[in-house]
Design a protein around this motif. Structure first.
Motif, PDB file in Angstrom:
ATOM      1  N   GLU A   1      25.328 -21.673 -24.965  1.00 45.84           N
ATOM      2  CA  GLU A   1      24.964 -20.793 -26.069  1.00 45.84           C
ATOM      3  C   GLU A   1      25.397 -19.343 -25.823  1.00 45.84           C
ATOM      4  OE1 GLU A   1      20.818 -21.255 -26.962  1.00 45.84           O
ATOM      5  OE2 GLU A   1      20.962 -23.431 -27.037  1.00 45.84           O
ATOM      6  N   LEU A   2      25.797 -19.035 -24.590  1.00 44.67           N
ATOM      7  CA  LEU A   2      26.333 -17.699 -24.321  1.00 44.67           C
ATOM      8  C   LEU A   2      27.594 -17.442 -25.138  1.00 44.67           C
ATOM      9  CD1 LEU A   2      25.924 -17.565 -20.432  1.00 44.67           C
ATOM     10  CD2 LEU A   2      24.660 -16.192 -22.111  1.00 44.67           C
ATOM     11  N   ALA A   3      28.280 -18.492 -25.506  1.00 45.19           N
ATOM     12  CA  ALA A   3      29.500 -18.363 -26.312  1.00 45.19           C
ATOM     13  C   ALA A   3      29.217 -18.377 -27.811  1.00 45.19           C
ATOM     14  CB  ALA A   3      30.470 -19.500 -25.963  1.00 45.19           C
ATOM     15  N   SER A   4      27.953 -18.577 -28.180  1.00 42.73           N
ATOM     16  CA  SER A   4      27.588 -18.681 -29.590  1.00 42.73           C
ATOM     17  C   SER A   4      27.812 -17.359 -30.325  1.00 42.73           C
ATOM     18  CB  SER A   4      26.117 -19.079 -29.712  1.00 42.73           C
ATOM     19  OG  SER A   4      25.652 -18.938 -31.032  1.00 42.73           O
TER      20      SER A   4
ATOM     21  N   HIS B   1      32.349 -15.578 -13.056  1.00 42.61           N
ATOM     22  CA  HIS B   1      33.589 -16.088 -13.648  1.00 42.61           C
ATOM     23  C   HIS B   1      33.785 -17.586 -13.403  1.00 42.61           C
ATOM     24  CE1 HIS B   1      34.243 -11.802 -14.067  1.00 42.61           C
ATOM     25  NE2 HIS B   1      35.267 -12.053 -14.857  1.00 42.61           N
ATOM     26  N   PRO B   2      33.591 -18.099 -12.185  1.00 41.06           N
ATOM     27  CA  PRO B   2      33.700 -19.558 -11.993  1.00 41.06           C
ATOM     28  C   PRO B   2      32.655 -20.345 -12.785  1.00 41.06           C
ATOM     29  CG  PRO B   2      33.869 -18.417  -9.891  1.00 41.06           C
ATOM     30  CD  PRO B   2      33.453 -17.398 -10.894  1.00 41.06           C
ATOM     31  N   ILE B   3      31.445 -19.776 -12.892  1.00 39.55           N
ATOM     32  CA  ILE B   3      30.407 -20.463 -13.664  1.00 39.55           C
ATOM     33  C   ILE B   3      30.845 -20.650 -15.113  1.00 39.55           C
ATOM     34  CG2 ILE B   3      28.090 -20.183 -14.645  1.00 39.55           C
ATOM     35  CD1 ILE B   3      27.335 -18.759 -11.975  1.00 39.55           C
ATOM     36  N   LEU B   4      31.299 -19.562 -15.736  1.00 39.95           N
ATOM     37  CA  LEU B   4      31.705 -19.624 -17.133  1.00 39.95           C
ATOM     38  C   LEU B   4      32.951 -20.496 -17.310  1.00 39.95           C
ATOM     39  CD1 LEU B   4      31.143 -15.887 -18.148  1.00 39.95           C
ATOM     40  CD2 LEU B   4      29.616 -17.839 -18.527  1.00 39.95           C
ATOM     41  N   SER B   5      33.834 -20.441 -16.314  1.00 41.23           N
ATOM     42  CA  SER B   5      35.042 -21.260 -16.380  1.00 41.23           C
ATOM     43  C   SER B   5      34.693 -22.747 -16.332  1.00 41.23           C
ATOM     44  CB  SER B   5      35.985 -20.899 -15.237  1.00 41.23           C
ATOM     45  OG  SER B   5      37.170 -21.657 -15.289  1.00 41.23           O
ATOM     46  N   ARG B   6      33.787 -23.122 -15.451  1.00 43.84           N
ATOM     47  CA  ARG B   6      33.393 -24.525 -15.338  1.00 43.84           C
ATOM     48  C   ARG B   6      32.659 -25.009 -16.581  1.00 43.84           C
ATOM     49  NH1 ARG B   6      31.583 -23.597  -9.042  1.00 43.84           N
ATOM     50  NH2 ARG B   6      33.702 -23.769  -8.179  1.00 43.84           N
ATOM     51  N   LEU B   7      32.007 -24.094 -17.284  1.00 40.48           N
ATOM     52  CA  LEU B   7      31.334 -24.449 -18.526  1.00 40.48           C
ATOM     53  C   LEU B   7      32.299 -24.470 -19.709  1.00 40.48           C
ATOM     54  CD1 LEU B   7      28.065 -22.321 -18.146  1.00 40.48           C
ATOM     55  CD2 LEU B   7      28.234 -24.825 -18.042  1.00 40.48           C
ATOM     56  N   GLY B   8      33.521 -23.958 -19.480  1.00 38.58           N
ATOM     57  CA  GLY B   8      34.519 -23.924 -20.542  1.00 38.58           C
ATOM     58  C   GLY B   8      34.302 -22.824 -21.566  1.00 38.58           C
TER      59      GLY B   8
ATOM     60  N   LEU C   1      34.547 -19.261 -20.617  1.00 34.86           N
ATOM     61  CA  LEU C   1      34.910 -17.977 -20.015  1.00 34.86           C
ATOM     62  C   LEU C   1      35.536 -17.031 -21.034  1.00 34.86           C
ATOM     63  CD1 LEU C   1      35.228 -16.105 -17.590  1.00 34.86           C
ATOM     64  CD2 LEU C   1      37.383 -17.272 -17.060  1.00 34.86           C
ATOM     65  N   GLN C   2      36.538 -17.478 -21.744  1.00 31.80           N
ATOM     66  CA  GLN C   2      37.245 -16.606 -22.673  1.00 31.80           C
ATOM     67  C   GLN C   2      36.325 -16.113 -23.789  1.00 31.80           C
ATOM     68  OE1 GLN C   2      40.877 -18.283 -24.196  1.00 31.80           O
ATOM     69  NE2 GLN C   2      41.389 -16.491 -25.432  1.00 31.80           N
ATOM     70  N   ALA C   3      35.483 -16.995 -24.299  1.00 34.58           N
ATOM     71  CA  ALA C   3      34.575 -16.626 -25.386  1.00 34.58           C
ATOM     72  C   ALA C   3      33.565 -15.571 -24.941  1.00 34.58           C
ATOM     73  CB  ALA C   3      33.850 -17.865 -25.906  1.00 34.58           C
ATOM     74  N   VAL C   4      33.037 -15.707 -23.732  1.00 33.07           N
ATOM     75  CA  VAL C   4      32.043 -14.757 -23.238  1.00 33.07           C
ATOM     76  C   VAL C   4      32.705 -13.438 -22.853  1.00 33.07           C
ATOM     77  CG1 VAL C   4      30.270 -14.322 -21.486  1.00 33.07           C
ATOM     78  CG2 VAL C   4      30.495 -16.605 -22.487  1.00 33.07           C
ATOM     79  N   GLU C   5      33.874 -13.502 -22.225  1.00 29.67           N
ATOM     80  CA  GLU C   5      34.575 -12.273 -21.857  1.00 29.67           C
ATOM     81  C   GLU C   5      34.930 -11.429 -23.078  1.00 29.67           C
ATOM     82  OE1 GLU C   5      36.807 -12.826 -17.594  1.00 29.67           O
ATOM     83  OE2 GLU C   5      37.920 -13.426 -19.402  1.00 29.67           O
ATOM     84  N   SER C   6      35.129 -12.070 -24.218  1.00 28.18           N
ATOM     85  CA  SER C   6      35.499 -11.324 -25.429  1.00 28.18           C
ATOM     86  C   SER C   6      34.369 -10.417 -25.914  1.00 28.18           C
ATOM     87  CB  SER C   6      35.894 -12.297 -26.544  1.00 28.18           C
ATOM     88  OG  SER C   6      34.775 -13.036 -27.002  1.00 28.18           O
TER      89      SER C   6
END
Length: 262
Positions: free
Chosen positions: A132-135, A155-162, A164-169
């Motif tokens: 939901e962090l990417a919501s 960064h690895p946590i978000l990457s493994r969840l798929g 990363l790009q959405a949250v970094e934005s």
């Protein structure tokens, strides 16, 4: 009679000398200032531990500086006047040891902790799943960049969840110190933040929304060591030993830091 008076005078002089000697001040203990550079993850715990240590060692003055691990590593490499370091990651200690800048025999592995998602204490935001962090309903997320240890885990946590790009934005970046994440959430600059558990434990103005599964990142291992150029190696080593004591560990645990035994 003259001999008797002379002996009496000598005895009186000796007694007076001994009495004056017994009234003299005790030897002066020179105060020593220890410069410790520590990662922000352990900030609040170390501040409390330092107060305990100074109560037992009033001639030792502790001068802690808190910063990101990369900043501390660079400071040691550049020859800043430091006596010891306490880092939230082991790899920089390995790098400093490889360069001969810390004493290997002084190293201590101390504590570990968790990665959590936080929000302001009065926030209505809920998080049932980390995805939901990417919501779209979350517009801002405070997180550390790759120069901060917390960023190296995030960064690895978000990457493994798929995600990363959405949250970094929508990231509100912490670049110097992990405390920037906490402040961003407290001050409403970010709706949520991804940080170390001790940051949430230290302040009542934030709350934990979720604890990240340890399966998503490598275990956190903080460690301390004596800087080779320290002018006070014995005093600094005594302090490092104290950090491993039961009293110090009780303080670490109070702020969500669990002991590691090396």
């Amino acid at each position: 009679m003259k001999l008797l008076r002379w002996l009496t005078l000598c005895f009186f002089s000796l007694t007076l000398t001994l009495w004056l000697g017994s009234c003299s001040s005790p030897p002066h203990i020179q105060a020593v200032t220890l410069n410790l550079a520590a990662s922000g993850m352990v900030r609040t715990a170390v501040e409390e531990i330092d107060r305990l240590y100074q109560q037992e060692h009033p001639h030792i003055w502790l001068n802690p500086t808190f910063a990101g691990t990369a900043v501390i590593q660079a400071a040691v490499e550049q020859g800043e006047p430091l006596d010891g370091v306490l880092l939230s990651d082991i790899s920089p200690l390995d790098a400093l040891q490889a360069q001969g800048l810390i004493l290997p025999e002084s190293r201590r592995e101390l504590v570990t902790t968790d990665i959590v998602v936080i929000a302001a204490a009065d926030s209505a935001v809920q998080l049932n799943d980390l995805h939901e962090l990417a919501s779209d309903r979350l517009k801002t997320v405070a997180m550390g960049n790759k120069d901060l240890t917390v960023g190296k885990y995030t960064h690895p946590i978000l990457s493994r969840l798929g995600i990363l790009q959405a949250v970094e934005s929508k990231a509100v970046w912490a670049k110097v110190d992990v405390r920037q994440i906490l402040r961003a959430v407290e001050q409403g600059e970010a709706e949520v933040g991804i940080t170390f558990l001790p940051e949430a434990k230290a302040f009542s103005k934030v709350k934990v929304l979720a604890t990240v599964s340890p399966d998503l990142y490598e275990p956190i291992r903080s460690g301390a060591a004596l800087v080779k150029t320290s002018p006070h190696p014995q005093q600094m080593q005594a302090y490092l030993d104290f950090l491993s004591s039961d009293r110090a560990m009780a303080v670490f645990q109070k702020f969500g830091l669990r002991p590691l035994r090396s």
